[in-house]
Scaffold this motif. Structure first.
Motif, PDB file in Angstrom:
ATOM      1  N   MET A 236       0.841  -1.190   0.000  1.00 43.53           N
ATOM      2  CA  MET A 236       0.000   0.000   0.000  1.00 43.53           C
ATOM      3  C   MET A 236       0.884   1.250   0.000  1.00 43.53           C
ATOM      4  O   MET A 236       1.795   1.363   0.822  1.00 43.53           O
ATOM      5  CB  MET A 236      -0.861  -0.009   1.262  1.00 43.53           C
ATOM      6  N   SER A 237       0.614   2.132  -0.898  1.00 41.41           N
ATOM      7  CA  SER A 237       1.456   3.325  -0.971  1.00 41.41           C
ATOM      8  C   SER A 237       1.034   4.334   0.092  1.00 41.41           C
ATOM      9  O   SER A 237      -0.038   4.235   0.674  1.00 41.41           O
ATOM     10  CB  SER A 237       1.324   3.963  -2.353  1.00 41.41           C
ATOM     11  N   GLU A 238       1.923   5.311   0.270  1.00 43.14           N
ATOM     12  CA  GLU A 238       1.637   6.348   1.258  1.00 43.14           C
ATOM     13  C   GLU A 238       0.367   7.101   0.882  1.00 43.14           C
ATOM     14  O   GLU A 238      -0.490   7.354   1.727  1.00 43.14           O
ATOM     15  CB  GLU A 238       2.824   7.310   1.317  1.00 43.14           C
ATOM     16  N   ALA A 239       0.240   7.439  -0.406  1.00 42.61           N
ATOM     17  CA  ALA A 239      -0.945   8.178  -0.859  1.00 42.61           C
ATOM     18  C   ALA A 239      -2.212   7.383  -0.596  1.00 42.61           C
ATOM     19  O   ALA A 239      -3.242   7.934  -0.186  1.00 42.61           O
ATOM     20  CB  ALA A 239      -0.817   8.497  -2.341  1.00 42.61           C
ATOM     21  N   GLU A 240      -2.122   6.082  -0.767  1.00 38.70           N
ATOM     22  CA  GLU A 240      -3.291   5.232  -0.555  1.00 38.70           C
ATOM     23  C   GLU A 240      -3.708   5.239   0.920  1.00 38.70           C
ATOM     24  O   GLU A 240      -4.894   5.346   1.251  1.00 38.70           O
ATOM     25  CB  GLU A 240      -2.953   3.790  -0.965  1.00 38.70           C
ATOM     26  N   ILE A 241      -2.711   5.129   1.797  1.00 36.15           N
ATOM     27  CA  ILE A 241      -3.004   5.130   3.240  1.00 36.15           C
ATOM     28  C   ILE A 241      -3.640   6.455   3.628  1.00 36.15           C
ATOM     29  O   ILE A 241      -4.656   6.497   4.334  1.00 36.15           O
ATOM     30  CB  ILE A 241      -1.712   4.883   4.057  1.00 36.15           C
ATOM     31  N   ILE A 242      -3.038   7.557   3.137  1.00 37.82           N
ATOM     32  CA  ILE A 242      -3.603   8.871   3.452  1.00 37.82           C
ATOM     33  C   ILE A 242      -5.033   8.940   2.956  1.00 37.82           C
ATOM     34  O   ILE A 242      -5.935   9.381   3.670  1.00 37.82           O
ATOM     35  CB  ILE A 242      -2.746   9.992   2.830  1.00 37.82           C
ATOM     36  N   ASN A 243      -5.264   8.437   1.792  1.00 41.53           N
ATOM     37  CA  ASN A 243      -6.610   8.456   1.229  1.00 41.53           C
ATOM     38  C   ASN A 243      -7.597   7.670   2.098  1.00 41.53           C
ATOM     39  O   ASN A 243      -8.712   8.112   2.359  1.00 41.53           O
ATOM     40  CB  ASN A 243      -6.569   7.880  -0.193  1.00 41.53           C
ATOM     41  N   LEU A 244      -7.143   6.503   2.581  1.00 40.31           N
ATOM     42  CA  LEU A 244      -8.025   5.693   3.440  1.00 40.31           C
ATOM     43  C   LEU A 244      -8.365   6.434   4.723  1.00 40.31           C
ATOM     44  O   LEU A 244      -9.503   6.423   5.194  1.00 40.31           O
ATOM     45  CB  LEU A 244      -7.353   4.358   3.780  1.00 40.31           C
ATOM     46  N   ILE A 245      -7.361   7.110   5.302  1.00 38.73           N
ATOM     47  CA  ILE A 245      -7.613   7.828   6.557  1.00 38.73           C
ATOM     48  C   ILE A 245      -8.568   8.989   6.313  1.00 38.73           C
ATOM     49  O   ILE A 245      -9.498   9.236   7.093  1.00 38.73           O
ATOM     50  CB  ILE A 245      -6.287   8.305   7.185  1.00 38.73           C
ATOM     51  N   VAL A 246      -8.366   9.704   5.205  1.00 43.84           N
ATOM     52  CA  VAL A 246      -9.262  10.815   4.876  1.00 43.84           C
ATOM     53  C   VAL A 246     -10.687  10.300   4.705  1.00 43.84           C
ATOM     54  O   VAL A 246     -11.644  10.881   5.221  1.00 43.84           O
ATOM     55  CB  VAL A 246      -8.780  11.546   3.610  1.00 43.84           C
ATOM     56  N   LEU A 247     -10.816   9.153   4.033  1.00 40.79           N
ATOM     57  CA  LEU A 247     -12.150   8.565   3.865  1.00 40.79           C
ATOM     58  C   LEU A 247     -12.769   8.192   5.216  1.00 40.79           C
ATOM     59  O   LEU A 247     -13.970   8.339   5.429  1.00 40.79           O
ATOM     60  CB  LEU A 247     -12.063   7.322   2.978  1.00 40.79           C
ATOM     61  N   THR A 248     -11.914   7.700   6.117  1.00 41.01           N
ATOM     62  CA  THR A 248     -12.394   7.374   7.470  1.00 41.01           C
ATOM     63  C   THR A 248     -13.006   8.597   8.127  1.00 41.01           C
ATOM     64  O   THR A 248     -14.109   8.560   8.659  1.00 41.01           O
ATOM     65  CB  THR A 248     -11.225   6.864   8.326  1.00 41.01           C
ATOM     66  N   PHE A 249     -12.239   9.710   8.077  1.00 42.59           N
ATOM     67  CA  PHE A 249     -12.740  10.949   8.675  1.00 42.59           C
ATOM     68  C   PHE A 249     -14.089  11.322   8.067  1.00 42.59           C
ATOM     69  O   PHE A 249     -15.013  11.703   8.765  1.00 42.59           O
ATOM     70  CB  PHE A 249     -11.742  12.096   8.467  1.00 42.59           C
ATOM     71  N   LYS A 250     -14.148  11.203   6.730  1.00 36.75           N
ATOM     72  CA  LYS A 250     -15.379  11.631   6.065  1.00 36.75           C
ATOM     73  C   LYS A 250     -16.554  10.743   6.445  1.00 36.75           C
ATOM     74  O   LYS A 250     -17.658  11.232   6.713  1.00 36.75           O
ATOM     75  CB  LYS A 250     -15.197  11.608   4.538  1.00 36.75           C
ATOM     76  N   SER A 251     -16.309   9.435   6.483  1.00 35.11           N
ATOM     77  CA  SER A 251     -17.457   8.569   6.749  1.00 35.11           C
ATOM     78  C   SER A 251     -17.917   8.679   8.202  1.00 35.11           C
ATOM     79  O   SER A 251     -19.014   8.243   8.544  1.00 35.11           O
ATOM     80  CB  SER A 251     -17.139   7.119   6.382  1.00 35.11           C
ATOM     81  N   ALA A 252     -17.065   9.283   9.056  1.00 34.46           N
ATOM     82  CA  ALA A 252     -17.480   9.454  10.458  1.00 34.46           C
ATOM     83  C   ALA A 252     -18.331  10.708  10.655  1.00 34.46           C
ATOM     84  O   ALA A 252     -19.037  10.828  11.652  1.00 34.46           O
ATOM     85  CB  ALA A 252     -16.255   9.514  11.366  1.00 34.46           C
ATOM     86  N   VAL A 253     -18.278  11.646   9.688  1.00 35.43           N
ATOM     87  CA  VAL A 253     -18.930  12.947   9.897  1.00 35.43           C
ATOM     88  C   VAL A 253     -20.439  12.841  10.165  1.00 35.43           C
ATOM     89  O   VAL A 253     -20.940  13.436  11.125  1.00 35.43           O
ATOM     90  CB  VAL A 253     -18.632  13.901   8.714  1.00 35.43           C
ATOM     91  N   PRO A 254     -21.194  12.057   9.356  1.00 30.60           N
ATOM     92  CA  PRO A 254     -22.643  11.983   9.651  1.00 30.60           C
ATOM     93  C   PRO A 254     -22.917  11.476  11.055  1.00 30.60           C
ATOM     94  O   PRO A 254     -23.818  11.966  11.734  1.00 30.60           O
ATOM     95  CB  PRO A 254     -23.156  10.980   8.608  1.00 30.60           C
ATOM     96  N   LEU A 255     -22.096  10.501  11.496  1.00 28.66           N
ATOM     97  CA  LEU A 255     -22.285   9.960  12.845  1.00 28.66           C
ATOM     98  C   LEU A 255     -21.968  11.009  13.899  1.00 28.66           C
ATOM     99  O   LEU A 255     -22.655  11.108  14.921  1.00 28.66           O
ATOM    100  CB  LEU A 255     -21.383   8.747  13.049  1.00 28.66           C
ATOM    101  N   ILE A 256     -20.910  11.781  13.662  1.00 31.77           N
ATOM    102  CA  ILE A 256     -20.526  12.786  14.655  1.00 31.77           C
ATOM    103  C   ILE A 256     -21.647  13.795  14.837  1.00 31.77           C
ATOM    104  O   ILE A 256     -22.074  14.073  15.965  1.00 31.77           O
ATOM    105  CB  ILE A 256     -19.215  13.493  14.231  1.00 31.77           C
ATOM    106  N   PHE A 257     -22.148  14.320  13.712  1.00 31.89           N
ATOM    107  CA  PHE A 257     -23.244  15.295  13.813  1.00 31.89           C
ATOM    108  C   PHE A 257     -24.438  14.692  14.554  1.00 31.89           C
ATOM    109  O   PHE A 257     -24.930  15.233  15.550  1.00 31.89           O
ATOM    110  CB  PHE A 257     -23.697  15.746  12.423  1.00 31.89           C
ATOM    111  N   ALA A 258     -24.900  13.559  14.052  1.00 32.40           N
ATOM    112  CA  ALA A 258     -26.132  12.989  14.599  1.00 32.40           C
ATOM    113  C   ALA A 258     -25.961  12.586  16.064  1.00 32.40           C
ATOM    114  O   ALA A 258     -26.825  12.845  16.897  1.00 32.40           O
ATOM    115  CB  ALA A 258     -26.556  11.787  13.764  1.00 32.40           C
ATOM    116  N   ALA A 259     -24.806  11.968  16.397  1.00 32.95           N
ATOM    117  CA  ALA A 259     -24.623  11.470  17.759  1.00 32.95           C
ATOM    118  C   ALA A 259     -24.423  12.628  18.736  1.00 32.95           C
ATOM    119  O   ALA A 259     -24.955  12.599  19.851  1.00 32.95           O
ATOM    120  CB  ALA A 259     -23.435  10.505  17.815  1.00 32.95           C
ATOM    121  N   LEU A 260     -23.680  13.652  18.351  1.00 32.89           N
ATOM    122  CA  LEU A 260     -23.516  14.794  19.258  1.00 32.89           C
ATOM    123  C   LEU A 260     -24.853  15.475  19.513  1.00 32.89           C
ATOM    124  O   LEU A 260     -25.157  15.892  20.624  1.00 32.89           O
ATOM    125  CB  LEU A 260     -22.510  15.804  18.689  1.00 32.89           C
TER     126      LEU A 260
END
Lengths: 518, 308
Positions: B1-25
């Motif tokens: 896995m390249s560095e860019a790929e890992i960064i991309n996965l982490i960014v996607l993680t952050f994004k997919s957590a956003v709806p949960l953060i809003f709704a749960a808070l």
């Protein structure tokens, strides 16, 4: 005391308040002098709480006038009352368990400022008046006495001119009562008036300069309590001679009906008290009293004995010689247990059910059910008997339990449990909120029952009550049980000291306990 | 896995957590006031569809966000009137709100199925986003993601540092005592429910405006329920809600990644992993019963009626 030209801090003139069906206050007038301690004396239902709610702006009077500092005022709401300089310490505390003391105090003030400054002021004020509390602690970790201090300090922070105390000593140990009185006297010297509500006559004689006695919503007397006796005050309060209980010496004791051995229970409630190694033997024919400040393990002990929370060790609880530590309430009732729980609505009776139906709840094993069907005639007859024998004032046996006053419901529950002809009767706070006449009747019934060979345990915070009817007494403090002493071989001071947890774990020495201890 | 790929996965993680953060808070604030609103899923769907319609018709994502919040608040008021003013059962009413939200969003979204918009674009913070690794990881996100993080700090500050938060918590702890002290229990609960709805609506809008910029029926895919579970398993603490949301996001992304790499494991079982693991972790870190009691609102779900 009340000379014509001295100006009273608070004066009530001809206050009347009508509720549907009840005239709660009927033409009440009274005067609280500046810096004076004025007692408001009366039985439950005499109209004390309505009057206090009027002064604190919770309820508006139908007619009548309130004078504050000599000027007529309309007290609109509690916040307005606080601005005028009226502070109130309620009998039921308005505190939040999961918040700190400082946060709690802040919530009860109109202009609390920031929490840090407030915490400093809390410490200052609490030390000045001899009510030490640490503002950072959470309320759930406080004893009842400490909670009361929080309420008092909350009032004092607003520099009140009048402090209303509603039954403040019902939750305190005798030593704590003495300390509270020192604080109140000190406040009086600093010019704060106090309106002191109680039905404890000795306290009123020790503390108050003036007293107004209420009965049935009317002022029946005003007096200087220091010139009266407890007996004369009581007669003003209940309007007749005080009924006296016939005390009988305990006869020959039967075999043990309750044996608690090495009972330790970890409380489910994280804010509850865990029981630590409790030993207690109750024999047929004796009354054992367990004193203690509320929240020291009474609830847990009662639940472990009643079977509401069965324990691991089968032998930890035995009823009538049968080990039943793991059994539930029904099995234990089958062995001869009857139980009057602490909470009347919800544990002692189902609020939405009628008295007749509530009779069935614990009585179904004694002839009220036949082949799975309810015998309605039996049920109704039993309920009618209880209502008659214990003078339960309700519209009938078809009234819902929740429609009864606390005292009347208590009489009903005590009557229901006694009617089961138990071998062991456990009573939690049997006369709490019950008027003097009815309390004496309950005490008499308990006494008679024990002399017929029933073993009785009374858990109560009222030491006077325990000294009046118990044969032996112990104290529960922080989940441990003190030694058991014969009535007459102990004193209010000793029990008071034990209530703060100061007793050695000596084997329970006195009386019938010795044969069992080793 | 390249560095860019890992960064991309982490960014996607952050994004997919956003709806949960809003709704749960949002739900956390509602529950802290003592109200249990099980309608989060419904409010998110209403937010998603209203946000999308707003963005399509006006061409402005910002207007879409506002409409998402407004629409969710409006439907939550039905819940509030029923439970707070008319003392209806909160559990049943909340469930009804979810069912209502599913149906209503499908109905009003019908004409907009198949429409596309240009989603909200990342907004690179000048200078900071140029830092290697950390730049793309932390400082090159869309504004709503930053807003979610800001919401965390805002909610934490409000609950534990402000007087309003203290009053809100006191009402959730014991509404009788709060009422006796003179606080307007019902009014504050209305405000809490409306705030929770606005946050739920934003969470839904993030799905239809950013993650997959289009409208589909049921596009929240049960995230509302996850948000509800997060609040409970995080024992009503905002920081743990964040941990739970990110954990859930990370496992969702890992799951997608594994499938795209052709991992031969039951995809259905794999899909349960985020739900399962998030709950296990939150239960384990919140084991202490006394601490739970300290943070749980004691009056949760209990109706309040001022007697005098």
């Amino acid at each position: 005391m009340s000379s014509e030209n001295s100006q009273a801090q608070l004066e009530l003139r001809h206050i009347t308040k009508q509720y549907p069906g009840v005239l709660a206050n009927d033409d009440i007038s009274l005067k609280v002098e500046a810096g004076g301690v004025h007692a408001l004396l009366g039985e439950n239902g005499a109209g004390k709480s309505t009057l206090v709610k009027i002064i604190y702006g919770v309820v508006k009077p139908d007619t009548g006038e309130i004078l504050w500092d000599g000027k007529p005022v309309q007290i609109l709401n509690p916040s307005h009352a606080r601005r005028l300089g009226i502070g109130m310490v309620f009998q039921h505390f308005n505190l939040f368990d999961t918040l700190t003391i400082a946060e709690n105090i802040s919530l009860g003030m109109d202009n609390p400022g920031d929490l840090k400054t407030l915490a400093t002021r809390v410490t200052e004020v609490s030390e000045h008046y001899g009510l030490p509390i640490d503002p950072r602690r959470h309320v759930h970790a406080l004893s009842v006495g400490e909670r009361q201090r929080v309420e008092i300090v909350r009032c004092l922070l607003q520099d009140p001119k009048l402090l209303i105390m509603d039954e403040p000593t019902s939750v305190l140990t005798p030593q704590e009562v003495d300390k509270l009185f020192e604080t109140l006297r000190r406040l009086g010297e600093e010019g704060v008036s106090i309106l002191y509500i109680s039905h404890k006559l000795e306290e009123i004689r020790a503390l108050c300069d003036d007293a107004t006695v209420l009965r049935g919503g009317k002022v029946v007397a005003t007096c200087d309590p220091r010139e009266e006796t407890s007996k004369s005050l009581a007669e003003m309060m209940i309007g007749s001679e005080i009924p006296v209980m016939q005390r009988e010496a305990s006869g020959d004791l039967g075999p043990p009906v309750l044996e608690v051995k090495g009972l330790s229970v970890k409380s489910d409630d994280p804010f509850g008290t865990s029981l630590k190694d409790i030993d207690l033997t109750v024999r047929g024919g004796e009354i054992i009293g367990i004193a203690g400040v509320g929240g020291n393990g009474q609830k847990e002990l009662l639940q472990a004995i009643s079977g509401e929370t069965p324990v691991r060790d089968r032998a930890a609880v035995s009823i009538d010689g049968q080990a039943c530590g793991r059994s539930g309430p029904t099995a234990r009732r089958g062995l001869g247990l009857a139980f009057v729980p602490e909470e009347r609505l919800g544990r002692g009776a189902v609020p939405e059910m009628t008295l007749a139906e509530n009779t069935l709840l614990t009585g179904y094993q004694s002839g009220m059910v036949s082949r799975g069907l309810i015998r309605f005639g039996h049920k109704r007859q039993r309920a009618t008997e209880i209502r008659r024998d214990f003078d339960v004032r309700s519209a009938g046996i078809d009234s819902e339990a929740r429609s009864l006053s606390g005292g009347n419901l208590q009489k009903f529950i005590v009557g229901r449990e006694m009617g089961l002809s138990p071998k062991l009767l456990i009573l939690a706070y049997p006369t709490w909120g019950v008027d003097v006449g009815a309390a004496t009747a309950i005490h008499q019934a308990v006494m008679d029952m024990s002399r017929q060979g029933v073993g009785i345990v009374i858990v109560s915070e009222d030491l006077d009550e325990l000294f009046e009817i118990c044969d032996r007494m112990a104290v529960i403090a922080e989940g441990r049980l003190s030694p058991v002493r014969n009535n007459g071989e102990t004193s209010v001071e000793e029990l008071g000291l034990w209530m703060s947890g100061e007793f050695d774990d000596e084997p329970s020495g006195a009386g019938a306990e010795t044969s069992h201890a080793h | 896995m390249s560095e860019a790929e890992i960064i991309n996965l982490i960014v996607l993680t952050f994004k997919s957590a956003v709806p949960l953060i809003f709704a749960a808070l949002g739900e956390l604030v509602v529950e802290k006031s003592g109200v249990l609103n099980l309608g989060v899923e419904g409010m998110m769907l209403i937010g998603a569809v209203a946000g999308f319609i707003g963005a399509v018709t006006t061409g402005s994502i910002f207007v879409g966000m506002l409409m998402a919040m407004a629409a969710a608040v409006l439907v939550s008021l039905i819940f509030a009137v029923l439970t707070l003013s008319l003392l209806a059962n909160q559990v049943a009413t909340g469930l009804a709100l979810t069912i209502f939200g599913i149906g209503l969003s499908a109905f009003i979204g019908k004409p907009f199925l198949g429409n596309t918009i240009e989603g909200l674009q990342p907004w690179a913070i000048p200078l900071l986003s140029d830092i290697p690794i950390l730049g793309p990881l932390l400082f090159n996100h869309d504004p709503m993601l930053y807003l979610a993080v800001a919401a965390f700090f805002g909610v934490s500050w409000f609950l534990y540092r402000s007087r309003g938060g203290l009053i809100l918590r006191s009402i959730g702890e014991s509404h009788e005592a709060a009422h006796a002290l003179g606080y307007p229990v019902i009014r504050i609960r209305y405000l809490a429910v409306m705030f929770g709805a606005a946050m739920g609506g934003l969470g839904g809008a993030y799905l239809s405006l950013v993650l997959t910029p289009q409208w589909q029926e049921d596009m929240t895919a049960q995230r509302g329920w996850i948000a509800l579970a997060l609040v409970v398993f995080a024992t009503w603490r905002p920081s743990r809600v964040m941990i739970g949301a990110w954990l859930f996001g990370a496992l969702t992304i890992v799951n997608f990644y594994a499938q795209s790499q052709g991992v031969s494991f039951s995809s259905h079982l794999l899909a349960t992993l985020p739900y399962f693991a998030t709950i296990i972790v939150l239960v384990l870190i919140s084991w202490d019963a006394a601490k739970i009691r300290l943070h749980a609102p004691a009056a949760l779900g209990k109706p309040f009626h001022a007697s005098d």
